[in-house]
Design a protein around this motif. Structure first.
Motif, PDB file in Angstrom:
ATOM      1  N   MET A  65       0.918  -1.144  -0.037  1.00  0.00           N
ATOM      2  CA  MET A  65      -0.092  -0.050  -0.037  1.00  0.00           C
ATOM      3  C   MET A  65       0.755   1.289   0.136  1.00  0.00           C
ATOM      4  SD  MET A  65      -2.629  -1.467   2.863  1.00  0.00           S
ATOM      5  CE  MET A  65      -1.559  -1.732   3.797  1.00  0.00           C
ATOM      6  N   GLU A  71      -0.384   5.157   8.526  1.00  0.00           N
ATOM      7  CA  GLU A  71       0.226   4.806   9.493  1.00  0.00           C
ATOM      8  C   GLU A  71       1.252   5.225  10.267  1.00  0.00           C
ATOM      9  OE1 GLU A  71       1.659   0.547   8.310  1.00  0.00           O
ATOM     10  OE2 GLU A  71      -0.377   0.344   7.620  1.00  0.00           O
ATOM     11  N   TYR A 271      -6.561  -4.366   6.675  1.00  0.00           N
ATOM     12  CA  TYR A 271      -6.837  -3.782   5.437  1.00  0.00           C
ATOM     13  C   TYR A 271      -6.968  -5.049   4.171  1.00  0.00           C
ATOM     14  CZ  TYR A 271      -1.592  -4.557   5.891  1.00  0.00           C
ATOM     15  OH  TYR A 271      -0.525  -5.012   6.107  1.00  0.00           O
ATOM     16  N   ALA A 283      -2.938  -6.703   8.834  1.00  0.00           N
ATOM     17  CA  ALA A 283      -1.871  -7.739   9.353  1.00  0.00           C
ATOM     18  C   ALA A 283      -1.923  -7.390  10.753  1.00  0.00           C
ATOM     19  CB  ALA A 283      -0.480  -7.122   8.671  1.00  0.00           C
ATOM     20  N   ARG A 326       8.447  -6.610   9.920  1.00  0.00           N
ATOM     21  CA  ARG A 326       8.860  -5.252  10.025  1.00  0.00           C
ATOM     22  C   ARG A 326      10.251  -4.579  10.674  1.00  0.00           C
ATOM     23  NH1 ARG A 326       3.648  -5.787  11.529  1.00  0.00           N
ATOM     24  NH2 ARG A 326       2.042  -5.187  10.298  1.00  0.00           N
ATOM     25  N   ARG A 352       6.722   0.203   9.256  1.00  0.00           N
ATOM     26  CA  ARG A 352       5.424  -0.249   8.579  1.00  0.00           C
ATOM     27  C   ARG A 352       5.524   0.237   7.182  1.00  0.00           C
ATOM     28  NH1 ARG A 352       1.386  -2.008  12.273  1.00  0.00           N
ATOM     29  NH2 ARG A 352       0.143  -2.178  10.515  1.00  0.00           N
TER      30      ARG A 352
HETATM   31  N1  GLY Z   1       2.137  -1.242   6.120  1.00  0.00           N
HETATM   32  C1  GLY Z   1       1.484  -2.417   6.513  1.00  0.00           C
HETATM   33  C2  GLY Z   1       1.699  -3.156   7.700  1.00  0.00           C
HETATM   34  O1  GLY Z   1       2.741  -2.861   8.134  1.00  0.00           O
HETATM   35  O2  GLY Z   1       1.003  -3.900   7.851  1.00  0.00           O
END
Ligand code: GLY
Length: 394
Positions: A65, A71, A271, A283, A326, A352
């Motif tokens: 995305m 975020e 999402y 997630a 992440r 993220r």
């Molecule tokens: N940017 C989406 C996530 O970290 O889940």
């Protein structure tokens, strides 16, 4: 189709490397590959090493995305500036990768709809909406009926939403191999199954990287772009990057031509990113180190969150589940650019927002390596902001 649980695979061992290049890049995710590509385009000899058989880090796991506001917090102004500059670069970056690799990278300027299912969600969204407007963004508040008009599969429970036509998406599973092809066509060497143990530094200057199997890449410049694994690379003291893995569980359902989702849909609990062949749902966010298990609870949470806003997901075939890590830094900002060790650069810690912040990060770090002017938006994100970590402390 059989449900696939994607493993984090290591490649089969090959001969130890004995290579020499102007630049060694540690990490073959989007950042490392993108920087290797840019440096090769500029005529540098580059070797990019990655422990995995194919990209299996955060870039591969991501939903792709491209939503700079979704975020981040309001007070993260420097991060927003970096994110906004990256968003402006995205259309051209995607087109350039696609042309260089003769590939479709799934860039989709589809816009996103952030939906609320109750008053509390709606109030939080109103605050974000006001902030987005104050920064001049093209966003629009919609009532529940207008949301459903735009996206007919939305649940009658959807109370309201914010429509952002300037938010896009890309398909990381297509993008990543395309950037690798672009890089190798430009002359970069990419070695997978090659695990970097240590950056070698002599008299305050980088000398190369030592591989876990005893191999070596001699180079006067090294870029550490190993995502959540960046902290495990030895030899970086006093600048070992304070990056930890934040686990995200995700899943995909097969796309059914009779059920069309035209935009990225975001709710507070999940999402949905519709790709050409599937919808990606994410997630979870879990501080569990490198625990790569997919759990019943994680899958349940994602399906429950997605079902609340798009009930038709109930009908669709679950085709894949996976986890990603992440790379979160201590202040959630990325770690970009050089430091006071000659020839040592970083491009990691994007937490993220790695895919979204990739074009600005890649171009900015490549500029730093090449000794060119680095955009001001990168200045707040040097590794030096964390101070010197004591030797041996991880
Ligand atoms: N940017 C989406 C996530 O970290 O889940």
């Amino acid at each position: 189709m059989k449900l696939v649980r994607q493993p984090t695979t290591a490649a089969a061992a090959s001969e130890p490397l004995e290579l020499e290049a102007e630049v060694a890049v540690v990490g073959g995710g989007l950042m490392g590959l993108g920087i290797a590509w840019r440096l090769a385009q500029a005529g540098r000899t580059v070797v990019c090493v990655d422990a995995a058989a194919a990209g299996r880090g955060a870039s591969w796991a991501a939903a792709g995305m491209l939503a700079p506001y979704a975020e981040l917090d309001f007070d993260e102004v420097e991060l927003l500036e970096l994110a906004e500059s990256s968003q402006r670069l995205w259309p051209e970056f995607a087109a350039e990768v696609a042309a260089a690799a003769d590939a479709d990278v799934g860039f989709d300027p589809c816009g996103s709809l952030v939906v609320a299912v109750d008053r509390d969600d709606a109030e939080a969204q109103e605050r974000l909406f006001a902030y987005q407007r104050s920064r001049g963004l093209d966003v629009e508040r919609l009532g529940g009926a207008a949301c459903r008009e735009r996206e007919p599969l939305l649940s009658p429970r959807v109370h309201s939403g914010t429509w952002s036509p300037g938010e896009h998406q890309v398909d990381p599973r297509r993008l990543l191999p395309a950037v690798e092809v672009a890089g190798t066509r430009a002359g970069a060497t990419v070695r997978r199954g090659a695990s970097c143990a240590r950056v070698e530094v002599s008299a305050g200057e980088v000398a190369g990287v030592a591989m876990a199997d005893g191999g070596r890449v001699r180079a006067r410049q090294v870029v550490v772009a190993a995502g959540a694994w960046s902290r495990a690379v030895d030899g970086l003291e006093p600048h070992r990057p304070p990056v930890r893995p934040v686990k995200g569980q995700m899943l995909a359902v097969a796309r059914d031509p009779a059920l069309t989702l035209g935009h990225v849909i975001r709710s507070p609990d999940a999402y949905l990113a519709p790709k050409a062949d599937r919808w990606v749902v994410g997630a979870t966010s879990e501080d569990r180190g490198f625990d790569d298990r997919v759990t019943a609870g994680g899958v349940w949470e994602l399906l429950d969150g997605a079902y609340a806003v798009v009930p038709s997901i109930y009908e669709l075939e679950l085709v894949e589940v996976w986890t990603g890590f992440r790379p979160a830094s201590r202040d959630n900002g990325p770690i970009l650019g050089g430091c006071d060790v000659g020839g040592l650069f970083f491009c990691t810690g994007h937490y993220r927002n790695g895919i979204q912040q990739a074009p600005a990060s890649i171009d900015g770090v490549a500029a730093a390596v090449l000794g060119r002017r680095v955009p001001a938006s990168l200045a707040p994100f040097g590794v030096g902001r964390f101070g010197a970590a004591p030797r041996g402390v991880r």
